[in-house]
Motif scaffolding. Structure first.
Motif, PDB file in Angstrom:
ATOM      1  N   GLU A 357     -49.502  14.517 -22.375  1.00 39.70           N
ATOM      2  CA  GLU A 357     -49.370  15.883 -22.908  1.00 39.70           C
ATOM      3  C   GLU A 357     -50.188  16.904 -22.133  1.00 39.70           C
ATOM      4  OE1 GLU A 357     -49.949  13.245 -24.822  1.00 39.70           O
ATOM      5  OE2 GLU A 357     -48.113  13.129 -26.023  1.00 39.70           O
ATOM      6  N   PHE A 361     -45.308  17.921 -15.596  1.00 39.16           N
ATOM      7  CA  PHE A 361     -44.068  17.217 -15.944  1.00 39.16           C
ATOM      8  C   PHE A 361     -43.662  16.126 -14.960  1.00 39.16           C
ATOM      9  CE2 PHE A 361     -40.861  18.652 -12.859  1.00 39.16           C
ATOM     10  CZ  PHE A 361     -41.512  19.701 -12.255  1.00 39.16           C
ATOM     11  N   GLY A 400     -35.393  13.856 -18.774  1.00 41.17           N
ATOM     12  CA  GLY A 400     -35.795  13.922 -20.180  1.00 41.17           C
ATOM     13  C   GLY A 400     -37.053  14.764 -20.352  1.00 41.17           C
ATOM     14  N   LYS A 401     -38.017  14.563 -19.461  1.00 39.35           N
ATOM     15  CA  LYS A 401     -39.282  15.292 -19.518  1.00 39.35           C
ATOM     16  C   LYS A 401     -39.051  16.789 -19.326  1.00 39.35           C
ATOM     17  CE  LYS A 401     -43.903  14.656 -19.491  1.00 39.35           C
ATOM     18  NZ  LYS A 401     -44.588  13.865 -18.444  1.00 39.35           N
ATOM     19  N   ASN A 403     -36.366  18.484 -19.925  1.00 41.38           N
ATOM     20  CA  ASN A 403     -35.734  19.037 -21.127  1.00 41.38           C
ATOM     21  C   ASN A 403     -36.718  19.152 -22.287  1.00 41.38           C
ATOM     22  OD1 ASN A 403     -33.102  19.518 -20.157  1.00 41.38           O
ATOM     23  ND2 ASN A 403     -32.727  17.305 -20.169  1.00 41.38           N
ATOM     24  N   ASP A 404     -37.509  18.107 -22.489  1.00 40.04           N
ATOM     25  CA  ASP A 404     -38.483  18.121 -23.594  1.00 40.04           C
ATOM     26  C   ASP A 404     -39.423  19.309 -23.508  1.00 40.04           C
ATOM     27  OD1 ASP A 404     -37.374  15.833 -24.472  1.00 40.04           O
ATOM     28  OD2 ASP A 404     -39.037  14.506 -23.895  1.00 40.04           O
ATOM     29  N   LEU A 405     -39.765  19.674 -22.249  1.00 35.50           N
ATOM     30  CA  LEU A 405     -40.741  20.749 -22.078  1.00 35.50           C
ATOM     31  C   LEU A 405     -40.078  22.133 -22.116  1.00 35.50           C
ATOM     32  CD1 LEU A 405     -43.021  19.124 -19.363  1.00 35.50           C
ATOM     33  CD2 LEU A 405     -43.617  19.608 -21.745  1.00 35.50           C
TER      34      LEU A 405
END
Ligand code: 4AD
Ligand code: MG
Length: 461
Positions: A357, A361, A400-401, A403-405
Motif C-alpha cells: 500500500e 504500482f 489489476g494494480k 485499475n485498483d489504484l
C-alpha cells in the motif's frame, strides 16, 4: 599557459622554469617594496602564491588591485620544499585582464551558507562551493564510468512526458495553452487536444518506465538526468529539480540490484577519495568532522540488510518513535530511517519488502500478497538515498494494480505491452544524485549541492 593543478601534480617538471598563469586574485598584501598575491585559476582547489616587487613597472597598481580582479602572470617557478606552500611564482610581468569592483561581496571572511545562496552566481568562487561542485563533477563521471565499464547502455529518457511514473501526482504541467484563456470544448471544459502534444504532458518525475523499455532490449541500461517533483516540501533534502541515476536490469531480481547499488556507492566513494583528496580533507576538517571515517567505513563494510517488518520490530523495541507512530503498514519517517542506519546498524542499510500500500504500482507483489519486492537504501546523515524494486512482470497482476489504484490502463498501454512481448523478470533503482553529493561531502542542505537550486520559492538564477 600552465594550470595550477599541474604545478601541484607535476611540480618537478616546473622547477626553475618560466611559467605563465592566469586567474583571479583571492588576496593581495603588500609592503612598500614587495607584495604577495594568492592566485586561484579554477583548475585546482588550492591557489598559488605570487611574489612581486618594485621591479614591475606597474607595481603600485598591482599592489592596489581589488580582490577577484583577473590577471595574467609571467614569472619564475621557485621550489620551496621547506615552506608551507611547496612553491611560489616570482613575477616578472603582471597584466590586468579585468578589474573587480571594490564592493565584491566575497571579502576574505566567513559567510553563512544562507547568505551565499543569495549570490549563487558568485558562490562557486568560495572554497566550500568550489569543492562541492568539483566533487559533483567527479561523482557524475564516476557513475558513468562504473556503468559503462560494466557494459550498461546509457538511455536518455524524455524530460517532457505523458505518464506519471510514480503515480503520486507530483508533476509540473507543461503546456502551450494560454492559461488565462484556455480553449474550451462543448461542455465548457479546457480542451487539451488543442495543446502542443494533444494531451496533458508534464515534466518527468523519473525515467524508469523508459528505462524498462530499453532494458527489455539492451538488458542492462541506466539513465542519468534531471527529474522534477512538484512536492511542496520545504526540507533540506527535497528539491523541485534534481538529478537521478536509474539503472534497470533484465533477468535480475531484487538482491541483484541491491548488490549493484552497494558496489556503485562504494565505487563512487573510492573514486572521489582518490581523485580529490584536497577537497575531501577540506570537508573532513571544516564541514563534517569524521566524514572520512564515515566514508571509509561504508566503503569497507558490507551494507546492512533488513526487511521492513524486522525494521518495524527494531524501532518498536527501541522505544524511540521521534514523535511519529511506528506501526506495520505506515511509511518510515526520515527520523526512523536515520535511527536505523546511524544508531542500529552504524552503516548504510537496505530495507526490503515494504507493504504494497505504501509503494508504487509497478513493484512486484511478493508471495505473501502483502508486501512488494522493494528496497530503500538508507545512509547515515541523509536517510533515503536510493529507492528501487523488482518490477511486476506479470501482465494480469500489473493491469489489476493499475485499475485498483484508479489509474487508466489506456495511459500505460505501452508499459503493459512490455509484459506481452517476451517480458521477463527485471529490476532497477533510482539514486538521488544530490543526496549522494550530500553524503560524500557532509553538506547538510540540498540547496548547497546544486549549482542553481530549484526549491520552493527559488528560481532567481
Ligand atoms: O524513491 P523514488 O521516488 O523512486 C523513483 O523515482 C523510482 N522510479 C526509482 C527507480 O526505481 N528507478 O526516488 C528515487 C530517489 C530517492 O531515493 C531520493 O534519493 C531521490 O530520488 N529523490 C529526491 N531527491 C531530491 N529531491 C526530491 N524531491 C527527491 N525525490 C526523490
Ligand atoms: Mg522513495
Amino acid at each position: 599557459q600552465a594550470l595550477i593543478k599541474d604545478l601541484y601534480r607535476n611540480t618537478d617538471s616546473y622547477i626553475d622554469q618560466k611559467v605563465q598563469l592566469s586567474g583571479w586574485i583571492r588576496t593581495v598584501r603588500d609592503s612598500k617594496t614587495f607584495g604577495f598575491i594568492e592566485l586561484n585559476d579554477g583548475s585546482f582547489f588550492k591557489g598559488v602564491q605570487i611574489v612581486f616587487d618594485e621591479q614591475l613597472e606597474n607595481f603600485k597598481e598591482i599592489a592596489k588591485l581589488p580582490i577577484s580582479s583577473s590577471i595574467k602572470v609571467e614569472g619564475d617557478f621557485i621550489h620551496t620544499p621547506q615552506a608551507k606552500q611547496p612553491f611560489e611564482i616570482k613575477a616578472t610581468n603582471i597584466s590586468i585582464e579585468g578589474l573587480s569592483n571594490t564592493d565584491y561581496p566575497l571579502q576574505k571572511k566567513k559567510h553563512s551558507f544562507e547568505y551565499l545562496r543569495t549570490i549563487s552566481h558568485l558562490r562557486p568562487r568560495t572554497n566550500t562551493f568550489s569543492a562541492v561542485f568539483r566533487i559533483r563533477s567527479l561523482a557524475s563521471y564516476a557513475i558513468h564510468k562504473f556503468f559503462q565499464d560494466k557494459g550498461f547502455v546509457y538511455v536518455h529518457s524524455p524530460i517532457i512526458t505523458g505518464s506519471d511514473t510514480e503515480g503520486a501526482g507530483e508533476m509540473f504541467r507543461v503546456t502551450t495553452l494560454d492559461i488565462d484563456n484556455p480553449p474550451k470544448n462543448d461542455e465548457g471544459k479546457t480542451d487539451l487536444t488543442k495543446d502542443f502534444f494533444n494531451k496533458e504532458t508534464n515534466l518527468t518525475v523519473s525515467g524508469q518506465l523508459s528505462a524498462e523499455a530499453f532494458a527489455l532490449a539492451f538488458r542492462n541500461v541506466y539513465t542519468f538526468g534531471p527529474t522534477f517533483r512538484a512536492e511542496n516540501s520545504n526540507t533540506a533534502r527535497h528539491a523541485a529539480e534534481f538529478w537521478m541515476i536509474e539503472p534497470e536490469l533484465a533477468f535480475a531480481e531484487l538482491p541483484d540490484i541491491m548488490d549493484l547499488a552497494e558496489d556503485m556507492v562504494k565505487y563512487v566513494i573510492g573514486y572521489v577519495l582518490e581523485q580529490a583528496p584536497e577537497e575531501m580533507n577540506f570537508f573532513n576538517s571544516f564541514i563534517e568532522k569524521g566524514l572520512l571515517d564515515r566514508l571509509n567505513n561504508a566503503h569497507d563494510s558490507s551494507f546492512g540488510r533488513v526487511t521492513y517488518t524486522e525494521a518495524i520490530e527494531i524501532l518498536k523495541e527501541s522505544g524511540e518513535n521521534f514523535g511519529y507512530p511506528v506501526e506495520w503498514g505506515l511509511d518510515l519517517q526520515t527520523e526512523h530511517e536515520r535511527f536505523l542506519c546511524e544508531k542500529v546498524f552504524k552503516k548504510p542499510v537496505f530495507v526490503t519488502d515494504y507493504p504494497k500500500e505504501i509503494k508504487a504500482f509497478y513493484m512486484r507483489l511478493n508471495e505473501d500478497n502483502k508486501t512488494v519486492a522493494a528496497t530503500d537504501l538508507l545512509v547515515p546523515g541523509i536517510g533515503e538515498l536510493i529507492g528501487g524494486s523488482q518490477r511486476e512482470e506479470r501482465e494480469d497482476i500489473l493491469a489489476g494494480k493499475i485499475n485498483d489504484l484508479g489509474m487508466s490502463e489506456e495511459d500505460y498501454w505501452w508499459y503493459l505491452e512490455l509484459r506481452k512481448y517476451g517480458g521477463t523478470k527485471h529490476s532497477g533503482y533510482g539514486l538521488g544524485f544530490e543526496r549522494l553529493i550530500m553524503y560524500l561531502t557532509g553538506m547538510s542542505n540540498i540547496r548547497d549541492v546544486i549549482p542553481f537550486p530549484r526549491t520552493t520559492g527559488n528560481a532567481e538564477f
